[in-house]
Design an enzyme around this catalytic site. Structure first.
Site, PDB file in Angstrom:
ATOM      1  N   LYS A  52       0.805  -1.003   0.117  1.00 29.64           N
ATOM      2  CA  LYS A  52      -0.354  -0.062  -0.213  1.00 29.64           C
ATOM      3  C   LYS A  52       0.731   1.628  -0.175  1.00 29.64           C
ATOM      4  O   LYS A  52       0.826   2.323  -1.071  1.00 29.64           O
ATOM      5  CB  LYS A  52      -0.874  -0.482   1.536  1.00 29.64           C
ATOM      6  CG  LYS A  52      -2.338  -0.981   1.043  1.00 29.64           C
ATOM      7  CD  LYS A  52      -3.075  -1.494   2.232  1.00 29.64           C
ATOM      8  CE  LYS A  52      -3.938  -2.060   2.305  1.00 29.64           C
ATOM      9  NZ  LYS A  52      -4.929  -2.999   3.933  1.00 29.64           N
ATOM     10  N   GLN A  96      -4.709  -1.401   9.553  1.00 33.52           N
ATOM     11  CA  GLN A  96      -4.658  -2.879   9.409  1.00 33.52           C
ATOM     12  C   GLN A  96      -5.253  -4.108   9.784  1.00 33.52           C
ATOM     13  O   GLN A  96      -4.344  -3.433  11.280  1.00 33.52           O
ATOM     14  CB  GLN A  96      -3.026  -3.116   9.028  1.00 33.52           C
ATOM     15  CG  GLN A  96      -3.183  -4.488   8.073  1.00 33.52           C
ATOM     16  CD  GLN A  96      -3.695  -4.571   6.874  1.00 33.52           C
ATOM     17  OE1 GLN A  96      -3.442  -3.018   5.849  1.00 33.52           O
ATOM     18  NE2 GLN A  96      -3.210  -5.803   5.733  1.00 33.52           N
ATOM     19  N   ASP A 119     -11.098   2.957   3.865  1.00 30.72           N
ATOM     20  CA  ASP A 119     -10.961   1.848   3.672  1.00 30.72           C
ATOM     21  C   ASP A 119     -12.661   0.952   4.064  1.00 30.72           C
ATOM     22  O   ASP A 119     -13.850   0.167   3.062  1.00 30.72           O
ATOM     23  CB  ASP A 119     -11.148   0.470   5.379  1.00 30.72           C
ATOM     24  CG  ASP A 119      -9.265  -0.282   5.036  1.00 30.72           C
ATOM     25  OD1 ASP A 119      -9.006  -0.319   4.182  1.00 30.72           O
ATOM     26  OD2 ASP A 119      -8.692  -0.335   6.041  1.00 30.72           O
TER      27      ASP A 119
HETATM   28  N1  GUN Z   1      -6.922  -6.578   5.936  1.00 33.86           N
HETATM   29  C1  GUN Z   1      -7.379  -7.844   4.671  1.00 33.86           C
HETATM   30  N2  GUN Z   1      -7.951  -6.753   4.368  1.00 33.86           N
HETATM   31  C2  GUN Z   1      -7.865  -5.406   4.647  1.00 33.86           C
HETATM   32  C3  GUN Z   1      -8.328  -4.779   4.163  1.00 33.86           C
HETATM   33  O1  GUN Z   1      -8.715  -4.257   3.115  1.00 33.86           O
HETATM   34  N3  GUN Z   1      -8.570  -3.259   5.163  1.00 33.86           N
HETATM   35  C4  GUN Z   1      -7.903  -3.201   5.853  1.00 33.86           C
HETATM   36  N4  GUN Z   1      -8.243  -2.421   7.061  1.00 33.86           N
HETATM   37  N5  GUN Z   1      -7.077  -4.718   6.746  1.00 33.86           N
HETATM   38  C5  GUN Z   1      -7.733  -5.322   6.318  1.00 33.86           C
END
Ligand code: GUN
Length: 292
Positions: A52, A96, A119
């Site tokens: 990311k 995350q 998100d």
């Molecule tokens: N963990 C697995 N997929 C995601 C996601 O799309 N966003 C976040 N914040 N954590 C994750």
């Protein structure tokens, strides 16, 4: 049969964003900022966070990683999020998941300002999604819908069958495709592990979205001829013949199902790369909203 190239589409979106971000820089003298908060040492999470960060840099945005120890308390994490809620250099805040067990994920998600919740996990944004208001669409479902659009796959009046009911994929993708608007307007069925005979549902799908989290779960005999298959699964399976000793497969038995499908996403290289592209898109959107 067409293999949907998510890697290529994601790169196109990133190229488009790179140009748009350059435009922001000349118009406003600043660029969108995204802070990613990671707690602990989950190896998969570390990989995702790094990806990311890199993608953010590549399109000219301003990324930051906050890496906290696994022993971080809920209060400490809440304070850090509040700090970024009030920091106008950051337009997106992403925590995350999963989080260590001493921290309540729901509480953390609700601490993130809905205006910075790129998100799309905050209950306010989930509610807006359901009732068709403008919001941040969660990144993986947004990636699924974007792939259908870019491959000109008609959704209006089509029977979309979603297998899986998670808050991150199954429920939101169903809500999105149900909306009465361009690129949606589908007849949506959501089914899951409690179904007595899952094939009764999957066989009637014009578009099948698999988000169950079980390797190669959907087989050829569970789908009809000509089906469009979107595979959201990412599962590690043993593969002694590879250097790593494992490989990634989807929730769909690709070799089997691709015999019948008209379109199908591979794993890897299908939905996966789209998730980060849509995250960047949400961060861009958050920045623009703030300027208005
Ligand atoms: N963990 C697995 N997929 C995601 C996601 O799309 N966003 C976040 N914040 N954590 C994750």
């Amino acid at each position: 049969m067409t293999i949907i190239d998510g890697k290529k589409v994601a790169q196109e979106i990133r190229n488009e964003l790179k140009e748009k971000v350059a435009g922001l820089k000349s118009a406003y003298g600043k660029v969108p900022g995204l802070v990613t908060i990671i707690v602990g040492e989950n190896p998969a999470s570390k990989v995702y966070v790094r990806m990311k960060h890199k993608a953010c840099e590549e399109v000219g945005m301003n990324p930051k990683i906050e890496a906290l120890p696994a022993t971080t308390s809920e209060d400490e994490l809440v304070s850090l999020i509040k700090k970024y809620n009030n920091d106008e250099n950051f337009h997106g805040i992403l925590v995350q998941l999963p989080l260590p067990e001493q921290i309540d994920e729901d509480k953390i998600i609700e601490t993130i300002s809905p205006e910075k919740d790129v998100d799309g996990f905050h209950p306010v944004n989930v509610g807006k999604l359901l009732i068709g208001q403008d919001t941040f669409e969660p990144c993986t479902p947004a990636g699924v819908v974007e792939l259908l659009k870019r491959y000109n796959i008609e959704t209006k009046g089509k029977h979309v069958v979603v297998v899986g009911r998670s808050n991150i994929v199954g429920k939101p993708v169903a809500a999105m495709l149900l909306q009465k608007k361009e690129g949606a307007n589908a007849i949506v069925t959501v089914c899951h592990s409690a179904a007595n005979n899952l094939s009764d549902y999957t066989k009637s799908a014009d578009i099948l979205i698999a988000a169950i989290g079980r390797p190669r779960f959907i087989t050829g005999e569970m789908v009809k001829e000509g089906v469009v298959v979107i595979d959201v699964g990412i599962n590690r399976v043993d593969a002694p013949e590879t250097k790593k000793g494992y490989k990634l497969v989807g929730d769909v038995d690709f070799d089997d199902v691709s015999q019948k499908a008209s379109f199908i996403t591979p794993v890897p290289g299908g939905v996966g790369p789209m998730t980060i592209a849509m995250l960047l898109n949400n961060t861009y959107k958050s920045f623009l909203r703030k300027q208005k």
